[in-house]
Write a protein that holds these residues in place. Structure first.
Motif, mmCIF file in Angstrom:
data_model
loop_
_atom_site.group_PDB
_atom_site.id
_atom_site.type_symbol
_atom_site.label_atom_id
_atom_site.label_comp_id
_atom_site.label_asym_id
_atom_site.label_seq_id
_atom_site.Cartn_x
_atom_site.Cartn_y
_atom_site.Cartn_z
ATOM 1 N N TYR A 16 -10.595 3.645 1.465
ATOM 2 C CA TYR A 16 -9.521 3.036 2.253
ATOM 3 C C TYR A 16 -8.179 3.118 1.541
ATOM 4 O O TYR A 16 -7.137 3.080 2.174
ATOM 5 C CB TYR A 16 -9.879 1.594 2.604
ATOM 6 C CG TYR A 16 -10.760 1.517 3.824
ATOM 7 C CD1 TYR A 16 -12.141 1.557 3.720
ATOM 8 C CD2 TYR A 16 -10.201 1.441 5.091
ATOM 9 C CE1 TYR A 16 -12.943 1.514 4.837
ATOM 10 C CE2 TYR A 16 -11.009 1.397 6.226
ATOM 11 C CZ TYR A 16 -12.378 1.437 6.085
ATOM 12 O OH TYR A 16 -13.168 1.412 7.202
ATOM 13 N N GLN A 17 -8.223 3.229 0.229
ATOM 14 C CA GLN A 17 -6.960 3.363 -0.478
ATOM 15 C C GLN A 17 -6.249 4.668 -0.135
ATOM 16 O O GLN A 17 -5.024 4.718 -0.120
ATOM 17 C CB GLN A 17 -7.185 3.251 -1.985
ATOM 18 C CG GLN A 17 -6.844 1.858 -2.497
ATOM 19 C CD GLN A 17 -7.516 1.554 -3.805
ATOM 20 O OE1 GLN A 17 -8.159 2.428 -4.392
ATOM 21 N NE2 GLN A 17 -7.376 0.335 -4.277
ATOM 22 N N PHE A 18 -7.019 5.674 0.131
ATOM 23 C CA PHE A 18 -6.391 6.938 0.527
ATOM 24 C C PHE A 18 -5.629 6.775 1.829
ATOM 25 O O PHE A 18 -4.500 7.255 1.971
ATOM 26 C CB PHE A 18 -7.438 8.042 0.654
ATOM 27 C CG PHE A 18 -7.877 8.603 -0.664
ATOM 28 C CD1 PHE A 18 -7.021 9.383 -1.411
ATOM 29 C CD2 PHE A 18 -9.149 8.360 -1.144
ATOM 30 C CE1 PHE A 18 -7.418 9.908 -2.626
ATOM 31 C CE2 PHE A 18 -9.551 8.877 -2.363
ATOM 32 C CZ PHE A 18 -8.688 9.651 -3.102
ATOM 33 N N PHE A 19 -6.259 6.120 2.767
ATOM 34 C CA PHE A 19 -5.576 5.909 4.036
ATOM 35 C C PHE A 19 -4.325 5.067 3.830
ATOM 36 O O PHE A 19 -3.260 5.355 4.378
ATOM 37 C CB PHE A 19 -6.499 5.218 5.036
ATOM 38 C CG PHE A 19 -7.785 5.954 5.272
ATOM 39 C CD1 PHE A 19 -7.760 7.304 5.588
ATOM 40 C CD2 PHE A 19 -9.009 5.315 5.186
ATOM 41 C CE1 PHE A 19 -8.944 8.001 5.804
ATOM 42 C CE2 PHE A 19 -10.192 6.002 5.410
ATOM 43 C CZ PHE A 19 -10.160 7.344 5.712
ATOM 44 N N ALA A 20 -4.485 4.027 2.995
ATOM 45 C CA ALA A 20 -3.356 3.136 2.747
ATOM 46 C C ALA A 20 -2.217 3.885 2.059
ATOM 47 O O ALA A 20 -1.043 3.576 2.252
ATOM 48 C CB ALA A 20 -3.803 1.956 1.893
ATOM 49 N N HIS A 21 -2.593 4.875 1.294
ATOM 50 C CA HIS A 21 -1.598 5.660 0.586
ATOM 51 C C HIS A 21 -0.677 6.379 1.578
ATOM 52 O O HIS A 21 0.540 6.422 1.415
ATOM 53 C CB HIS A 21 -2.310 6.665 -0.320
ATOM 54 C CG HIS A 21 -1.423 7.307 -1.324
ATOM 55 N ND1 HIS A 21 -1.186 8.648 -1.341
ATOM 56 C CD2 HIS A 21 -0.693 6.775 -2.325
ATOM 57 C CE1 HIS A 21 -0.355 8.924 -2.328
ATOM 58 N NE2 HIS A 21 -0.049 7.803 -2.939
ATOM 59 N N ILE A 22 -1.264 6.936 2.591
ATOM 60 C CA ILE A 22 -0.466 7.579 3.629
ATOM 61 C C ILE A 22 0.364 6.526 4.358
ATOM 62 O O ILE A 22 1.538 6.744 4.661
ATOM 63 C CB ILE A 22 -1.369 8.312 4.640
ATOM 64 C CG1 ILE A 22 -2.258 9.332 3.919
ATOM 65 C CG2 ILE A 22 -0.534 8.985 5.698
ATOM 66 C CD1 ILE A 22 -1.577 10.606 3.565
ATOM 67 N N GLY A 23 -0.254 5.382 4.614
ATOM 68 C CA GLY A 23 0.497 4.292 5.237
ATOM 69 C C GLY A 23 1.726 3.938 4.422
ATOM 70 O O GLY A 23 2.817 3.784 4.957
ATOM 71 N N LYS A 24 1.543 3.867 3.124
ATOM 72 C CA LYS A 24 2.679 3.544 2.258
ATOM 73 C C LYS A 24 3.774 4.583 2.352
ATOM 74 O O LYS A 24 4.951 4.255 2.361
ATOM 75 C CB LYS A 24 2.213 3.431 0.810
ATOM 76 C CG LYS A 24 1.798 2.041 0.453
ATOM 77 C CD LYS A 24 1.708 1.867 -1.050
ATOM 78 C CE LYS A 24 1.135 0.488 -1.342
ATOM 79 N NZ LYS A 24 0.181 0.475 -2.442
ATOM 80 N N LEU A 26 4.591 6.087 4.745
ATOM 81 C CA LEU A 26 5.289 5.907 6.022
ATOM 82 C C LEU A 26 5.950 4.539 6.123
ATOM 83 O O LEU A 26 6.328 4.116 7.209
ATOM 84 C CB LEU A 26 4.290 6.055 7.173
ATOM 85 C CG LEU A 26 3.580 7.405 7.296
ATOM 86 C CD1 LEU A 26 2.534 7.347 8.384
ATOM 87 C CD2 LEU A 26 4.589 8.496 7.590
ATOM 88 N N SER A 27 6.082 3.850 5.002
ATOM 89 C CA SER A 27 6.522 2.469 5.100
ATOM 90 C C SER A 27 7.988 2.289 4.717
ATOM 91 O O SER A 27 8.440 1.177 4.512
ATOM 92 C CB SER A 27 5.649 1.589 4.217
ATOM 93 O OG SER A 27 5.923 1.842 2.853
ATOM 94 N N ASN A 28 8.701 3.357 4.593
ATOM 95 C CA ASN A 28 10.107 3.254 4.221
ATOM 96 C C ASN A 28 10.987 3.996 5.238
ATOM 97 O O ASN A 28 10.725 5.146 5.566
ATOM 98 C CB ASN A 28 10.288 3.849 2.820
ATOM 99 C CG ASN A 28 11.739 3.886 2.420
ATOM 100 O OD1 ASN A 28 12.484 4.753 2.875
ATOM 101 N ND2 ASN A 28 12.144 2.961 1.593
ATOM 102 N N LEU A 93 1.135 12.277 13.999
ATOM 103 C CA LEU A 93 1.056 10.932 13.422
ATOM 104 C C LEU A 93 2.388 10.202 13.601
ATOM 105 O O LEU A 93 2.434 9.054 14.013
ATOM 106 C CB LEU A 93 0.696 11.024 11.941
ATOM 107 C CG LEU A 93 0.610 9.709 11.166
ATOM 108 C CD1 LEU A 93 -0.370 8.754 11.811
ATOM 109 C CD2 LEU A 93 0.236 9.960 9.722
ATOM 110 N N LEU A 97 3.057 6.847 15.715
ATOM 111 C CA LEU A 97 3.683 5.690 15.081
ATOM 112 C C LEU A 97 4.847 5.196 15.928
ATOM 113 O O LEU A 97 5.009 4.006 16.175
ATOM 114 C CB LEU A 97 4.176 6.068 13.682
ATOM 115 C CG LEU A 97 4.831 4.949 12.876
ATOM 116 C CD1 LEU A 97 3.876 3.797 12.644
ATOM 117 C CD2 LEU A 97 5.355 5.466 11.548
#
Lengths: 224, 224
Positions: A16-24, A26-28, A93, A97
DNA sequence: TTAGAATTCAAGTATTCTATTGAATAATGT
DNA sequence: ACATTATTCAATAGAATACTTGAATTCTAA
């Protein structure tokens, strides 16, 4: 054996950290703007920094971040380094989003209406209708994005009329016909500004809200 | 008027911040696990905390975060509060996020292979083939997820055999026929564990990698 | 070797995050 | 009304991250 269970948990966490990494990644807001720009055309760091109004160092940092997440690729081109989206899946993606954001948050409408404040002054035209009228030849379609983006791909039949030097080239527009303008998509003001200029000259105008990517997704033809 | 330009920039920033906000909501492994679980079925805070192995307070916090981003909705149900995904668009976003991650990062494969370490021991069956064989009646399909999830929707024709109490119920499985198991999708180990149990008993088995959501996306039929 | 493009580095500030408490709220059943 | 239960809220602490900038560095082409 509680150990193997802990182990499984850790492995799941890793995944799940890998997925979260992509999320991050996209977080800026700046990074998202870069992704959006790269949706239109590959660009060098310098160009991106200029268009997004960021320092070069900062732009480079953000690009590194995106690159690390494999959302973009870089390629040396002489003295420049040109970035591009890694894959069309990234564009999808980004599009999902935006879709979710728009649907979920009414505030986005407000923010968009503030940003594109002349939005409702112009008639909108659908992709289907535009295509029809292009075939009939009773409309002029102009692409008001910077030339780089036009060069990287544009709607088949569109003329390049970058907003920047539009004022000087108004005369070269085929007269009489109504004008349809498009730019990067619904979150882009360029076309609005172009249309404002044209209505000032008494032209009949309409805006295509979609951009090149959406046009292509819909199965219509591009040129490059 | 430089002021109006600054203003436009600010408005654009505002707009992109909304997108980034959703990105942030997706930037934490725990939250993504919650989203994934909610893809399977609506659940109470308590249930989610238990399944995800998190404290209730913490789970609640993360859910608040997701709720604030409008990715989930909550609904009071007697003494409980039940959370659900806000919209199918959220499931699509999650699915695109996984797709990009998987495609972009080879490490994900490794992490997945570590987590689902028996993955390659079992034959895989495609959705199309499974559907065919279900119609022929020459296969038993079991849903090994917890009963709540089965109740919230399952593949038409599947029997509920939650992994938890599978051992005791082995006898009630129709004998002789090959068994196909599925669970939440490709990132879920439940089906692997069930199949391990079954091969131990000498049954012929196969795994459906997809979950209920993918089955439905593909246009196949569900029951609830 | 020089100039220009891009990245890296160091630094500082700011922000954000998670996990924890214990109190507060809201619905339920008696 | 009261006790009970589930959930949220508020406040905190400390860690960790993030963002930006300017200077130094690497790399390329000429």
């Amino acid at each position: 054996m509680p150990n193997s269970i802990d182990n499984k948990r850790r492995q799941k966490e890793t995944l799940y950290q890998f997925f979260a990494h992509i999320g991050k990644a996209l977080s800026n807001p700046h990074r998202l703007e870069l992704v959006d720009l790269l949706t239109q055309a590959p660009r060098t760091v310098e160009e991106l920094a200029a268009v997004a109004h960021m320092s070069i160092a900062n732009t480079s940092q953000h690009l590194q971040r995106l690159k690390q997440a494999r959302l973009v690729l870089d390629e040396r081109e002489g003295v420049y380094i040109r970035y591009r989206l890694a894959d069309d899946a990234v564009a999808r993606l980004w599009q999902e989003l935006r879709a979710v954001t728009e649907q979920q948050m009414a505030e986005v409408r407000d923010a968009l209406d503030a940003y594109r404040d002349r939005r409702y002054e112009f008639e909108q035209i659908s992709m289907a209708e535009l295509r029809q009228r292009l075939q009939n030849g009773d409309v002029v379609l102009i692409d008001v994005r910077p030339e780089v983006e036009y060069a990287a791909g544009h709607i088949s039949g569109a003329l390049s009329f970058p907003l920047e030097d539009m004022a000087q080239r108004l005369n070269s527009l085929p007269p009489d016909l109504p004008v349809v303008a498009y730019c990067r998509g619904p979150y882009c003001v360029l076309a609005d500004q172009a249309l404002a200029l044209l209505t000032g000259r008494g032209r009949q105008v309409a805006r295509l809200e979609e951009g090149v990517w959406e046009w292509q997704q819909a199965g219509y033809v591009l040129s490059d």
